[in-house]
Design an enzyme around this catalytic site. Structure first.
Site, short mmCIF file in Angstrom:
data_model
loop_
_atom_site.label_atom_id
_atom_site.label_comp_id
_atom_site.label_asym_id
_atom_site.label_seq_id
_atom_site.Cartn_x
_atom_site.Cartn_y
_atom_site.Cartn_z
N CYS A 116 2.29 -29.23 3.76
CA CYS A 116 2.03 -30.74 3.38
C CYS A 116 0.70 -31.24 3.55
O CYS A 116 0.45 -32.28 2.90
CB CYS A 116 3.14 -31.52 4.05
SG CYS A 116 4.99 -30.95 3.81
N HIS A 253 0.96 -38.26 3.58
CA HIS A 253 2.00 -37.40 3.26
C HIS A 253 3.32 -37.90 3.26
O HIS A 253 3.93 -38.62 4.19
CB HIS A 253 2.01 -36.15 4.05
CG HIS A 253 3.32 -35.30 3.95
ND1 HIS A 253 3.88 -34.88 2.99
CD2 HIS A 253 4.27 -34.77 4.96
CE1 HIS A 253 4.75 -34.30 2.91
NE2 HIS A 253 5.18 -34.32 4.05
N ASN A 283 10.31 -35.36 -0.51
CA ASN A 283 9.21 -34.66 0.01
C ASN A 283 8.59 -33.72 -0.78
O ASN A 283 9.49 -32.52 -0.69
CB ASN A 283 9.39 -34.27 1.30
CG ASN A 283 8.49 -33.70 2.09
OD1 ASN A 283 7.67 -32.92 1.40
ND2 ASN A 283 8.38 -33.42 3.45
#
Length: 340
Positions: A116, A253, A283
């Site tokens: 990520c 993120h 996500n």
């Protein structure tokens, strides 16, 4: 001291057409829309079709960028794709992108694995190559099809993830630089908190769940992120000689809104000056930061001249922060796809 200046000149994004809403997940696992929103902030996510892979999302994001800006990529001399879900172990997604976009054969092509934090790492790497004088025009892409490695019987993880891609051009510039400072960090001992098994199924002497699907200990990741990200942000600002009130937008993120909120509180960042893409897209791993930035550009909140603090964090456990000054080229067309 950097020898050459590097500027981010263009951006493009893409998400698949299929929408997986919280209500849809109620038919798949024991959950509810209220439970998901309360614990994550996510309302829906985009899911790639069975024959749609990370390389397809990458190409679509670049095509969006080319449509919006007066740019070409055939003369790119390096392609960096940040992804945890490549189409194949090899060839690289970057090599596939080179072929499909008709980029010159003299271009380098590499995939970068930083989960990520991948897009921030890829931008940092591109800056390094250009600042050194080794490259002049680099295509950076952050993309993942996390849905393909998600365990849809695990209600604690399947509600989180979606698919998407973001692309940016980083070019040598005689006058202006987008890059002001960076901060990197690694805690490899926490690798067992977020993983997907491969050739090995032990880490630090601990047997891993060998399913080939993503496994996450959400509580441990939460504790690590809330502890380390504010510390990293402080170090980044100090390195750049800036204070948080000199930053226009914080772009972390988009893992989970319940992580972003305490990070903002501990860092003194108003949530109103924080951009995230998780509400619409979930996500999306390496794609969350470019998607968040582009949402702000598309709706007019983010403008040239704004100072951005990008901060990626994830499996490894790794983190990467960048302090940037946004100086994109003028857009010539509207985005190919509306996210409204």
């Amino acid at each position: 001291m950097y020898l050459q200046k590097a500027r981010i000149t263009a951006i493009g994004t893409y998400v698949p057409e299929r929408i997986l809403r919280n209500k849809d997940l109620e038919d798949m696992v024991e959950t509810s829309d209220e439970w998901i929103v309360q614990r994550t902030g996510i309302r829906e996510r985009r899911i790639s079709s069975p024959d749609q892979y990370t390389s397809h999302l990458c190409v679509a994001a670049v095509q969006d960028m080319l449509h919006r800006y007066n740019k070409t990529v055939n003369d790119v001399d390096l392609i960096i794709v940040a992804t945890s879900t490549p189409d194949f172990p090899f060839p690289s997604v970057a090599a596939i992108v080179q072929d499909r976009l008709g980029i010159q054969a003299a271009a380098g092509a590499i995939d970068l694995s930083a989960a990520c934090a991948g897009f921030a790492y890829a931008l940092h790497t591109a800056h390094s190559f250009i600042a050194s004088g080794l490259h002049r025009k680099i295509l950076v892409i952050g993309a993942d099809t996390i849905s393909k490695i998600t365990d849809y019987t695990d209600r604690t993880t399947c509600v989180l993830f979606g698919d998407g891609a973001g692309a940016a051009l980083v070019e040598q510039d005689a006058e202006h630089s987008s890059f002001e400072a960076f901060h990197l960090g690694t805690e490899g001992k926490g690798g067992g908190h977020v993983y997907r098994t491969g050739l090995a199924n032990k880490l630090n002497g601990v047997e891993l769940k060998d399913s080939q699907l993503l496994v996450q200990n959400g509580k441990e990741v939460f504790k690590w992120a809330v502890r380390t990200v504010p510390e990293g942000m402080k170090a980044l600002l100090e390195k750049g000689g800036r204070s948080m009130d000199q930053v226009d937008w914080f772009i972390p993120h988009s893992a989970n809104l319940r992580i972003i909120e305490p990070v903002c509180e501990r860092s003194g960042v108003p949530i109103e000056r924080t951009l995230y893409s998780l509400v619409q897209f979930g996500n999306t791993s390496a794609a969350t930061i470019p998607l968040s930035l582009d949402l702000g550009i598309r709706d007019g909140r983010v403008k040239n001249g704004d100072r951005l603090l990008l901060y990626g964090f994830g499996a490894g456990l790794v983190q990467a922060g960048l302090l940037l000054k946004l100086q994109l080229d003028p857009q010539i067309n509207e985005p190919l796809i509306s996210y409204q």
